[in-house]
Design an enzyme around this catalytic site. Structure first.
Site: not given
Ligand SMILES: Nc1ncnc2c1ncn2[C@@H]1O[C@H](COP(=O)(O)OP(=O)(O)OP(=O)(O)O)[C@@H](O)[C@H]1O
Length: 764
Positions: A135-136, A153, A203, A248, A252, A266
């Site tokens: 979702y992001s 994000k 960060e 979770d 990843e 996450d």
């Molecule tokens: N602080 C960060 N620095 C570098 N890459 C990041 C960072 N935060 C997230 N990412 C990259 O973005 C991807 C997605 O981030 P995140 O898992 O927070 O999103 P999400 O929408 O919550 O995903 P999920 O489907 O797991 O719920 C991560 O797997 C990572 O590869």
């Protein structure tokens, strides 16, 4: 699906600027440089989609939020905007900005003054997309004034509302705020928003995620696994102490910061526990980490069995996920993985996984104690930290986080890694762990004193001998081209058992090793995969092997459902040329059946193209025992059973082997000439039950679970367990026929329901 109307709460969250408290930001360890109100702020409303930035697939379909194009001159944009849009954009630049309290020291007077500064989208240049979540989207952003890099994000408001994900954002923000400054947790600096999107300024972790690291190297060696596992478990410990369950945890969601250290991210599906009344003298907050919650969250491969079986999770789900990741570090793949989520769930529910060839014993021991179905029986974080695998790690002095990372190397099998761990009493886990350490220490010393090489040599010899036997060149014992089938047993040796073994080895010294040594000297095994294959069995079976025999299996009613043979024999390498499956469409041959003292039957089978696909199936098998003609004790580690086909039983525990030999010989003598197959069955059945009784009496082996005892030959359930199910008896699922009528359809329905509810998947 119709969008649900906004609630008050949603509205407050999504359309009011998110204002972090002054406290949140003044505590920042990395304060942003003073903010200069930028002229180039622009609303993202109504802008075209950036080609390089996009939301998660689902978000893309709906979102009006776009990732701002990198370094785009917004004044050009202004030209295309009508006055009302420009006005809204400017409003949002004001309303949506984060208010940061900055402490500035006047250089002339040295006086400290606090300024409120606003930060928003206009203060960053957006660059490459770092990742894509469900979702992001996460994009790299550079602060215009300081040039510092951040990960932003970006979450589309419209998508969040439509997909009812608003609460995840709230939880993520709250959790990260609570955790700010915690080692091993990604830092949230602040949040801001514009009309279309919410932004989390995080960060930046430049070394990507842990999954990419594992994939790049294939696996991690023990040193790397220890380094990262200790950081992960320490970070999880911190979370739990603060009253947050991640729910979770997966590779990843483990990022690597600029120093290649772990940063958990996450927290969208985290559980923030309410504080409990505490009688802690220090006034430390208290949380009920075992409080159950019903939300169906997680990722299929890392989801804990209690969520699938009993629809609840608590903090122990993070421990389960840690176990999966630890396994994955060494094996290169998660323990529970199938072609679809439904089958993955099935595996998790049945704790059906198998260690890869040559999996290091110490890590294996830990994983086995983590991937335990019953959460109460799973190790606690304290116990994990006390495990022998972390013996060299000091979790108290901060070195977990201060030490530099080791050079990343993939795991390679070594004799040291395959050294078995001593057995300890099963009673008290804490004592057990302490004992384990003591026992291991005291075990290690004499071994090195007597002969450091002894233990290693023994394993090498056994392995090579087995390989040689399999390669049909076992000097002096087999004619070249002899059609042999080698069967193997292994037992984990304890100090006591080893002593006993040494004694017996002396008694039978005349019969022992020379032929084996001859084989291992100077002859390279023909087939490397055979070595791996045998080392797997020699080192990965923790139980006494009671029986090894060749079996024929038939698969019934599975014509339309090809068999997933890997479920039973994931590491089968087919080192010798064994028979092809029979002609009958519903039949195939398995090559060997090992029955262990826990009543487990392990089947090792030949792979064939039609068995590759993964499907639920039920095996019904009949045994056809070879006509046994003669049983020879070749040496203190090997039995040869002669018949139309020759079977070898390799057993490192001489006492067990000799006993087996005696018993079989007695049975052989008692066997009338021309005995029928039925009698042979009985002979082996008797052998098994006698053996079980004896071993139980002597208390040499773990208790045989009532449900898995072998009565009347081999239970159908004996082939259902993967070798690593830790002695917990897991019944085979009901037969296909039964399933299709009732259970199967129920399971299928349940799985569909699960999928619907599953908020996180590894679709990324
Ligand atoms: N602080 C960060 N620095 C570098 N890459 C990041 C960072 N935060 C997230 N990412 C990259 O973005 C991807 C997605 O981030 P995140 O898992 O927070 O999103 P999400 O929408 O919550 O995903 P999920 O489907 O797991 O719920 C991560 O797997 C990572 O590869």
């Amino acid at each position: 699906m119709k969008n649900r109307s906004l609630t008050e709460a949603d509205h407050a969250l999504l359309f009011e600027p998110s204002l972090p408290t002054a406290e949140d930001h003044t505590q920042s360890q990395h304060p942003l440089d003073p903010f200069v109100d930028g002229r180039d702020s622009r609303s993202r409303s109504g802008l075209r989609a950036s080609p390089q930035g996009r939301f998660g697939d689902k978000a893309l379909a709906s979102t009006r939020g776009f990732i701002p194009p990198a370094n785009e001159d917004s004044s050009q944009h202004d030209m295309g905007l009508d006055p009302s849009m420009r006005r809204r954009r400017d409003e949002w630049a004001e309303r949506g900005a984060a208010k940061i309290i900055k402490e500035v020291v006047d250089p002339t007077t040295g006086e400290l003054t606090k300024h409120v500064v606003k930060m928003g989208i206009k203060d960053f240049k957006f660059g490459e997309q770092l990742g894509d979540g469900s979702y992001s989207s996460v994009v790299l952003a550079t602060a215009r004034d300081s040039g510092k890099k951040y990960a932003v994000k970006v979450l589309s408001k419209e998508y969040l509302i439509r997909q009812k994900k608003v609460k995840y954002v709230t939880v993520e923000k709250l959790a990260l705020q609570k955790l700010n400054g915690t080692k091993g947790i990604i830092r949230l600096f602040f949040t801001f928003q514009d009309e279309a999107s919410l932004y989390f300024l995080l960060e930046y972790a430049p070394h990507g995620d842990f999954l990419a690291l594992i994939k790049k190297h294939g696996s991690l060696n023990e040193q790397c696994a220890r380094y990262y596992a200790s950081q992960i478990i320490d970070a999880v410990d911190s979370l739990h102490t603060i009253g947050i369950i991640h729910r979770d945890i997966k590779p990843e969601n483990i990022l690597l910061d600029k120093d290649m250290k772990v940063k958990l991210t996450d927290f969208g599906t985290a559980k923030i526990l309410p504080e409990e009344p505490s009688d802690d003298a220090d006034g430390n907050p208290c949380f009920d980490l075992n409080a159950r919650s019903k939300s169906f969250v997680g990722t299929a491969e890392y989801v804990s069995p209690e969520l699938l079986n009993d629809s609840y999770t608590d903090s122990r789900c993070d421990i389960w996920a840690f176990g999966c990741i630890l396994f994955q570090m060494v094996a290169g793949k998660p323990p529970f993985k199938a072609s679809n989520e439904y089958l993955t769930f099935q595996k998790v529910m049945k704790i059906q996984y198998a260690f890869t060839a040559g999996f290091p014993q110490i890590i294996k021991d830990l994983v086995k104690k983590l991937l335990v179905k019953e959460p109460n029986d799973r190790l606690t974080i304290e116990q994990i930290k006390a495990h022998i695998f972390f013996q060299s790690v000091n979790f108290d002095d901060g070195s977990v986080w201060d030490d530099d990372p080791p050079e990343i190397q993939p795991y390679k099998i070594s004799a040291e890694a395959l050294k078995p761990l001593p057995k300890v009493s099963e009673t008290d886990t804490t004592t057990k762990l302490a004992n384990l350490q003591l026992a291991y220490n005291s075990h290690a010393e004499p071994t090195s004193q007597t002969s450091a090489a002894t233990c290693q040599d023994r394993s090498v010899i056994s392995m090579t001998a087995a390989t040689a036997a399999f390669n049909k060149d076992y000097t002096g014992q087999l004619k070249p081209g002899h059609n042999s089938n080698a069967f193997v047993r292994s037992s984990s040796s304890s100090t006591d058992r080893e002593k006993g073994q040494r004694k017996i080895t002396n008694i039978h010294a005349s019969r022992s090793s020379p032929s084996i040594t001859t084989v291992s000297k100077g002859k390279e095994p023909r087939n490397r995969s055979a070595d791996i294959f045998w080392s797997y069995f020699l080192k990965n079976l923790d139980e006494h092997v009671l029986l090894v025999k060749e079996v024929e299996l038939s698969v019934q009613a599975t014509k339309s459902l090809p068999v997933d043979i890997e479920t039973f024999a994931p590491d089968y390498k087919n080192p010798c040329d064994v028979d092809s499956p029979t002609d009958g469409a519903d039949k195939f041959y398995k090559r060997m059946l090992v029955i262990t003292s826990l009543g487990r039957g392990l089947i090792f089978a030949k792979n064939s193209p039609r068995m590759r696909k993964e499907h639920e199936f039920e095996l019904q098998f009949e045994l056809k025992l070879n006509q046994v003609e003669k049983i020879n004790l070749i040496n203190d580690q090997m039995l040869q059973i002669e018949g139309p086909k020759t079977i070898f039983i390799l057993c490192k525990d001489s006492a067990v082997l000799i006993e087996m030999w005696k018993l079989m010989n007695n049975e052989m003598r008692a066997k009338p000439k021309g005995a029928s197959a039925n009698l042979e069955y009985k002979m082996f059945d008797k052998f098994i039950s006698q053996k079980i009784k004896k071993t139980k009496r002597k208390n040499q082996v773990p208790r045989v679970p009532e449900s898995s005892r072998l009565v009347n030959g081999l239970p159908g359930s004996c082939i259902s367990k993967a070798p690593e199910e830790g002695g917990t008896n897991v019944k085979r699922p009901a037969s296909l026929q039964t399933r299709s009528s009732s259970n199967y359809s129920k399971l299928l329905a349940r799985s569909t329901e699960m999928r619907k509810n599953m908020t996180r998947t590894n679709e990324k």
